[in-house]
Every structure is written in C-alpha cells, then in structure tokens.
Design a protein around this motif. Structure first.
Motif, PDB file in Angstrom:
ATOM      1  N   ARG A   1       1.398  14.840  -9.750  1.00  0.00           N
ATOM      2  CA  ARG A   1       2.556  14.706  -8.851  1.00  0.00           C
ATOM      3  C   ARG A   1       2.353  13.558  -7.869  1.00  0.00           C
ATOM      4  O   ARG A   1       3.236  12.735  -7.653  1.00  0.00           O
ATOM      5  N   CYS A   2       1.148  13.480  -7.294  1.00  0.00           N
ATOM      6  CA  CYS A   2       0.855  12.422  -6.324  1.00  0.00           C
ATOM      7  C   CYS A   2       0.796  11.043  -6.993  1.00  0.00           C
ATOM      8  O   CYS A   2       1.270  10.052  -6.422  1.00  0.00           O
TER       9      CYS A   2
ATOM     10  N   GLY B   1      -6.359  23.524 -13.333  1.00  0.00           N
ATOM     11  CA  GLY B   1      -4.948  23.327 -13.664  1.00  0.00           C
ATOM     12  C   GLY B   1      -4.105  22.942 -12.460  1.00  0.00           C
ATOM     13  O   GLY B   1      -3.270  22.031 -12.545  1.00  0.00           O
ATOM     14  N   HIS B   2      -4.310  23.631 -11.337  1.00  0.00           N
ATOM     15  CA  HIS B   2      -3.557  23.291 -10.124  1.00  0.00           C
ATOM     16  C   HIS B   2      -3.945  21.905  -9.612  1.00  0.00           C
ATOM     17  O   HIS B   2      -3.086  21.145  -9.155  1.00  0.00           O
ATOM     18  N   LEU B   3      -5.222  21.579  -9.687  1.00  0.00           N
ATOM     19  CA  LEU B   3      -5.690  20.264  -9.256  1.00  0.00           C
ATOM     20  C   LEU B   3      -5.057  19.172 -10.123  1.00  0.00           C
ATOM     21  O   LEU B   3      -4.620  18.137  -9.613  1.00  0.00           O
ATOM     22  N   SER B   4      -4.974  19.427 -11.423  1.00  0.00           N
ATOM     23  CA  SER B   4      -4.370  18.476 -12.354  1.00  0.00           C
ATOM     24  C   SER B   4      -2.892  18.264 -12.052  1.00  0.00           C
ATOM     25  O   SER B   4      -2.406  17.132 -12.011  1.00  0.00           O
ATOM     26  N   THR B   5      -2.173  19.344 -11.822  1.00  0.00           N
ATOM     27  CA  THR B   5      -0.744  19.267 -11.524  1.00  0.00           C
ATOM     28  C   THR B   5      -0.492  18.502 -10.230  1.00  0.00           C
ATOM     29  O   THR B   5       0.391  17.642 -10.162  1.00  0.00           O
TER      30      THR B   5
ATOM     31  N   SER C   1       0.854  -1.183   0.000  1.00  0.00           N
ATOM     32  CA  SER C   1       0.000   0.000   0.000  1.00  0.00           C
ATOM     33  C   SER C   1       0.890   1.232   0.000  1.00  0.00           C
ATOM     34  O   SER C   1       1.885   1.283   0.709  1.00  0.00           O
ATOM     35  N   ARG C   2       0.511   2.228  -0.822  1.00  0.00           N
ATOM     36  CA  ARG C   2       1.308   3.452  -0.926  1.00  0.00           C
ATOM     37  C   ARG C   2       0.408   4.672  -0.770  1.00  0.00           C
ATOM     38  O   ARG C   2      -0.770   4.614  -1.091  1.00  0.00           O
ATOM     39  N   ARG C   3       1.014   5.778  -0.338  1.00  0.00           N
ATOM     40  CA  ARG C   3       0.259   7.016  -0.162  1.00  0.00           C
ATOM     41  C   ARG C   3       1.165   8.203  -0.457  1.00  0.00           C
ATOM     42  O   ARG C   3       2.326   8.212  -0.077  1.00  0.00           O
ATOM     43  N   ALA C   4       0.583   9.199  -1.134  1.00  0.00           N
ATOM     44  CA  ALA C   4       1.300  10.452  -1.401  1.00  0.00           C
ATOM     45  C   ALA C   4       0.293  11.582  -1.305  1.00  0.00           C
ATOM     46  O   ALA C   4      -0.847  11.444  -1.740  1.00  0.00           O
ATOM     47  N   GLY C   5       0.722  12.680  -0.719  1.00  0.00           N
ATOM     48  CA  GLY C   5      -0.220  13.771  -0.533  1.00  0.00           C
ATOM     49  C   GLY C   5       0.391  15.129  -0.730  1.00  0.00           C
ATOM     50  O   GLY C   5       1.608  15.293  -0.804  1.00  0.00           O
ATOM     51  N   GLY C   6      -0.506  16.088  -0.836  1.00  0.00           N
ATOM     52  CA  GLY C   6      -0.123  17.470  -0.980  1.00  0.00           C
ATOM     53  C   GLY C   6      -1.209  18.350  -0.401  1.00  0.00           C
ATOM     54  O   GLY C   6      -2.117  17.865   0.269  1.00  0.00           O
ATOM     55  N   PRO C   7      -1.164  19.635  -0.689  1.00  0.00           N
ATOM     56  CA  PRO C   7      -2.155  20.542  -0.113  1.00  0.00           C
ATOM     57  C   PRO C   7      -3.557  20.391  -0.709  1.00  0.00           C
ATOM     58  O   PRO C   7      -4.533  20.821  -0.103  1.00  0.00           O
ATOM     59  N   LEU C   8      -3.684  19.770  -1.889  1.00  0.00           N
ATOM     60  CA  LEU C   8      -4.993  19.652  -2.532  1.00  0.00           C
ATOM     61  C   LEU C   8      -5.579  18.251  -2.479  1.00  0.00           C
ATOM     62  O   LEU C   8      -6.792  18.096  -2.302  1.00  0.00           O
TER      63      LEU C   8
ATOM     64  N   GLY D   1      -5.706  -0.307  -7.235  1.00  0.00           N
ATOM     65  CA  GLY D   1      -6.833   0.376  -6.623  1.00  0.00           C
ATOM     66  C   GLY D   1      -6.354   1.740  -6.157  1.00  0.00           C
ATOM     67  O   GLY D   1      -5.388   1.838  -5.394  1.00  0.00           O
ATOM     68  N   ILE D   2      -6.990   2.795  -6.641  1.00  0.00           N
ATOM     69  CA  ILE D   2      -6.586   4.163  -6.331  1.00  0.00           C
ATOM     70  C   ILE D   2      -7.749   4.856  -5.639  1.00  0.00           C
ATOM     71  O   ILE D   2      -8.882   4.794  -6.117  1.00  0.00           O
ATOM     72  N   VAL D   3      -7.476   5.495  -4.501  1.00  0.00           N
ATOM     73  CA  VAL D   3      -8.471   6.350  -3.845  1.00  0.00           C
ATOM     74  C   VAL D   3      -7.873   7.748  -3.771  1.00  0.00           C
ATOM     75  O   VAL D   3      -6.777   7.938  -3.249  1.00  0.00           O
ATOM     76  N   VAL D   4      -8.609   8.701  -4.317  1.00  0.00           N
ATOM     77  CA  VAL D   4      -8.185  10.099  -4.304  1.00  0.00           C
ATOM     78  C   VAL D   4      -9.013  10.808  -3.240  1.00  0.00           C
ATOM     79  O   VAL D   4     -10.242  10.846  -3.329  1.00  0.00           O
ATOM     80  N   ARG D   5      -8.332  11.329  -2.221  1.00  0.00           N
ATOM     81  CA  ARG D   5      -9.007  12.027  -1.130  1.00  0.00           C
ATOM     82  C   ARG D   5      -8.718  13.521  -1.264  1.00  0.00           C
ATOM     83  O   ARG D   5      -7.567  13.947  -1.295  1.00  0.00           O
TER      84      ARG D   5
END
Length: 122
Positions: free
Chosen positions: A114-115, A106-110, A25-32, A91-95
């Motif tokens: 990245r994540c 555009g910022h959401l896409s970038t 299981s992997r996780r990556a996050g940012g401000p969005l 399996g991908i979950v976008v929170r």
C-alpha cells in the motif's frame, strides 16, 4: 538477500532519501511502516546502471535486537521480491513502526504494498 548495489548503505544516502534535498521526495506511511522515496540523478548514483536501491531503518522502539533483526529480515525479503517493479534510480527507505514487531508477514506485506503504491503514484 539483496545484492550490494541494490542496498543503501551510506548515511549520506539515507539522509538524502529521508530528508529530501534536491529532487522530488515522497513519503507514505501507515501503522506498520513508513516508506520514503527519492529519485536519484545519474550523478548521485554510485551504480552506473542506476538500479533501484533500498535501505531499512528499524529503531529500538520496535523492540530488542532479536525483534529488530526479525523485522528487518521480513522487510528485506518483501522488498527483494519487489525490486523489479521499482523504477531505475529510485532510492527507497523503509522505516518500521513499533507495531511492526507484532505484525505477521501477511499484514506487513499488505502494508508495504500500500505504501509503495502511494509513493509511486504521487
């Protein structure tokens, strides 16, 4: 719109991706957004082709119903164009984070790219 076989719809599948369990299981996050990834085994997948599946979590912290649905639609559109690049059985979950409500497409896409790159590269 994502076809049903490419969506995570059951709570057990969401829990498996978000909380890990057996497998990697992997996780990556940012401000969005925060992206969670788990590779399902053939026995865990309900789809025989084991296509990648994606789910979205947009809580009330993001905003009211109108804002949450707008963010979900944006994330769904972004992920639909990226499904072919995801590995089979993933399996991908976008929170969505609260700042996603005020972010432009555009910022959401970038941030999503990245994540996704981070969880794919680990």
């Amino acid at each position: 719109m994502l076809p049903r076989y490419q969506r995570i719809t059951r709570s057990g599948e969401f829990s498996a991706v978000l909380r890990g369990g057996r497998g990697v299981s992997r996780r990556a996050g940012g401000p969005l957004v925060v992206v969670h990834r788990r590779d399902f085994e053939a026995t865990e997948s309900s789809e025989p082709t084991r296509s990648p599946r994606v789910g979205f979590v947009v809580s009330k912290a993001v905003g009211n119903s109108v804002v949450r649905h707008r963010v979900t639609r944006q994330l769904r559109a972004l992920m639909a164009s990226r499904m072919e690049s995801l590995p089979a059985g993933a399996g991908i979950v976008v929170r969505a984070q609260p700042d996603a409500a005020s972010a432009d497409f555009g910022h959401l896409s970038t941030e999503l790219d990245r994540c996704l790159d981070k969880v794919a590269g680990e």
